[in-house]
Design a protein around this motif. Structure first.
Motif, mmCIF file in Angstrom:
data_model
loop_
_atom_site.group_PDB
_atom_site.id
_atom_site.type_symbol
_atom_site.label_atom_id
_atom_site.label_comp_id
_atom_site.label_asym_id
_atom_site.label_seq_id
_atom_site.Cartn_x
_atom_site.Cartn_y
_atom_site.Cartn_z
ATOM 1 N N HIS A 160 -7.708 21.577 -29.351
ATOM 2 C CA HIS A 160 -8.936 21.378 -30.123
ATOM 3 C C HIS A 160 -9.495 22.713 -30.613
ATOM 4 O O HIS A 160 -10.051 22.799 -31.708
ATOM 5 C CB HIS A 160 -9.971 20.632 -29.287
ATOM 6 N N ARG A 163 -12.902 17.229 -28.324
ATOM 7 C CA ARG A 163 -11.761 16.648 -27.616
ATOM 8 C C ARG A 163 -10.732 16.216 -28.638
ATOM 9 O O ARG A 163 -11.071 15.819 -29.762
ATOM 10 C CB ARG A 163 -12.160 15.410 -26.801
ATOM 11 N N VAL A 164 -9.475 16.264 -28.257
ATOM 12 C CA VAL A 164 -8.414 15.788 -29.139
ATOM 13 C C VAL A 164 -7.307 15.173 -28.296
ATOM 14 O O VAL A 164 -7.014 15.634 -27.188
ATOM 15 C CB VAL A 164 -7.859 16.932 -30.024
ATOM 16 N N GLY A 165 -6.723 14.083 -28.805
ATOM 17 C CA GLY A 165 -5.610 13.426 -28.147
ATOM 18 C C GLY A 165 -4.671 12.866 -29.204
ATOM 19 O O GLY A 165 -4.970 12.911 -30.404
ATOM 20 N N GLU A 169 -6.256 13.085 -23.735
ATOM 21 C CA GLU A 169 -7.085 14.236 -24.074
ATOM 22 C C GLU A 169 -7.095 15.253 -22.932
ATOM 23 O O GLU A 169 -7.257 16.458 -23.154
ATOM 24 C CB GLU A 169 -8.520 13.794 -24.379
ATOM 25 N N GLY A 192 -9.791 12.602 -32.587
ATOM 26 C CA GLY A 192 -10.683 13.699 -32.258
ATOM 27 C C GLY A 192 -12.082 13.201 -31.953
ATOM 28 O O GLY A 192 -12.588 12.302 -32.630
ATOM 29 N N TRP A 205 -3.982 17.367 -23.934
ATOM 30 C CA TRP A 205 -4.016 18.073 -25.211
ATOM 31 C C TRP A 205 -5.273 18.927 -25.391
ATOM 32 O O TRP A 205 -5.259 19.912 -26.129
ATOM 33 C CB TRP A 205 -3.887 17.065 -26.355
ATOM 34 N N THR A 206 -6.338 18.568 -24.675
ATOM 35 C CA THR A 206 -7.583 19.331 -24.768
ATOM 36 C C THR A 206 -7.751 20.266 -23.571
ATOM 37 O O THR A 206 -7.845 21.481 -23.731
ATOM 38 C CB THR A 206 -8.799 18.386 -24.843
ATOM 39 N N THR A 234 -5.089 6.734 -27.061
ATOM 40 C CA THR A 234 -4.524 7.977 -26.518
ATOM 41 C C THR A 234 -4.112 7.841 -25.056
ATOM 42 O O THR A 234 -3.538 8.773 -24.491
ATOM 43 C CB THR A 234 -5.535 9.121 -26.617
#
Length: 410
Positions: A72, A144-146, A62, A131, A65-66, A58
């Protein structure tokens, strides 16, 4: 997606948890083969590293995106697998333990529960999405998400079900709707959501967050690039690493720096660089990705043979789509007027560093409809007819049809 169990509403926490435990144990038990020395081994190791970067890295995005977009929260609360598949996300069937496969088949895995999406992320089975999942009081929580390169530049072969199958790296995900995904963010205001939702499936505007304009282009293939130095629609860089850096930092939100003096652009995210060191391996892997051959029976061989004569003769296609890679991109770029999508407003080329267009390579063209950078031609037949009309080639109906068959064969 139609498949046994899609409508089921049972959530098999124990089954998925057990399957993930078995998968982890199996991975831990696997031994490596004997090491091979020499340049070939070093190159193979670099390519393998690049594949892992392409699929799973990633670049620290994150943070975007988070922390910024808070996706997320949206995924955990409202994105079940059916919804995820509807916006073009794909599931890597080879990442699914046998128990999960069986659960999907018999309906005991609930594909209409966001908790199942979290479980798939924990398995690292959602192509291009990473994730981080923590278990709190026995419940998995997405914290967390990326995203990775594979989100846009991989798809699956649908061998298990629509949207679920083996990875096809380098194939553009023309089902993916990046705009709709970004618009899910609670941090995006109503006006921006309206813009993103107009982009549509298979399109993304890599300049929108730079200049504020909106003119999405089709997601391009990441295969068939060996030997081609200018790999973007507008030929901005001299190698894949140029665009990888731009996308990793400017579009994906990765930690690092990208500068482009021709656009008066300089972006730095974070205080560490998680991009630069990975670019050589990432490029090495992408250069191994071959354009897929046309499937047997997908074109008329006799017509394609006649079409080749049109391509090289009256159609004048070979003037620009030249050589074994079917592009003159290494030697020249073309003014906007040469594009079959121009004039357009805003002009995509006018927003680029070169303000010109590259001739698109044609290997694998059968696979990545729609065509032209704006996706304005739905089929290769439409491509051939557009050139015939715009350039006044005077091709017959048969010539146009034969030319399309040749393009389908490449």
């Amino acid at each position: 997606m139609k498949h046994a169990g899609v409508g089921a509403r049972r959530w098999p926490v124990l089954r998925l948890a057990g399957a993930m435990g078995l998968a982890a144990a199996a991975v831990a038990a696997c031994g490596g083969g004997a090491a091979v020395d020499g340049p070939d081994a070093a190159q193979a190791a670099l390519v393998a590293q690049g594949r892992d970067i392409f699929r799973y890295d990633t670049f620290g995005n994150e943070a975007h995106w988070t922390d910024t977009l808070r996706l997320h929260e949206v995924i955990a609360a409202a994105v079940d697998p059916v919804t995820a598949l509807s916006v073009g996300l794909k599931v890597d069937a080879e990442a699914l333990p046998a128990a999960v496969v069986a659960g999907i088949q018999d309906g005991s895995v609930d594909l209409q529960s966001p908790a199942t999406t979290v479980a798939l992320l924990k398995l690292n089975a959602v192509v291009g999405v990473r994730g981080a999942v923590e278990t709190v009081n026995g419940v998995d929580k997405l914290v967390r998400v990326g995203i990775t390169c594979a989100l846009c530049h991989s798809t699956v072969d649908n061998s298990f079900a629509q949207g679920i199958g083996k990875r096809l790296d380098g194939w553009p995900n023309r089902d993916l709707n990046p705009g709709a995904i970004i618009a899910l963010s609670p941090a995006v205001d109503a006006a921006a959501k309206a813009v993103f939702n107009r982009w549509g499936a298979g399109k993304f505007d890599p300049r929108h967050n730079i200049d504020g304009l909106s003119k999405p282009v089709v997601i391009p293939p990441a295969y068939g690039l060996a030997g081609i130095h200018r790999i973007t629609f507008t030929g901005d860089g001299e190698d894949i690493a140029y665009w990888n850096r731009y996308v990793a930092v400017a579009e994906m939100g990765g930690l690092g720096t990208v500068t482009e003096p021709r656009l008066n652009l300089s972006i730095t995210h974070g205080s560490e660089d998680l991009v630069s060191s990975k670019l050589p391996a990432l490029q090495a892997y992408q250069l191994t990705l071959q354009a897929p051959a046309a499937p047997a029976g997908s074109f008329d061989p006799a017509a394609a043979l006649r079409g080749r004569a049109v391509f090289e003769g009256a159609g004048k296609c070979a003037t620009c789509h030249s050589g074994s890679s079917f592009t003159d991109a290494n030697t020249r770029l073309h003014p906007p007027a040469d594009s079959m999508a121009e004039p357009e407003s805003p002009s995509y080329a006018a927003r680029s560093a070169t303000r010109q267009y590259r001739t698109t390579p044609l290997k694998g063209a059968w696979q990545h409809a729609p065509y032209f950078h704006d996706g304005s031609a739905a089929t290769l037949d439409e491509v051939a007819q557009t050139y015939n009309e715009r350039l006044g080639l005077g091709l017959s109906v048969q010539d146009v049809s034969d030319l399309a068959q040749y393009l389908k064969s490449l």
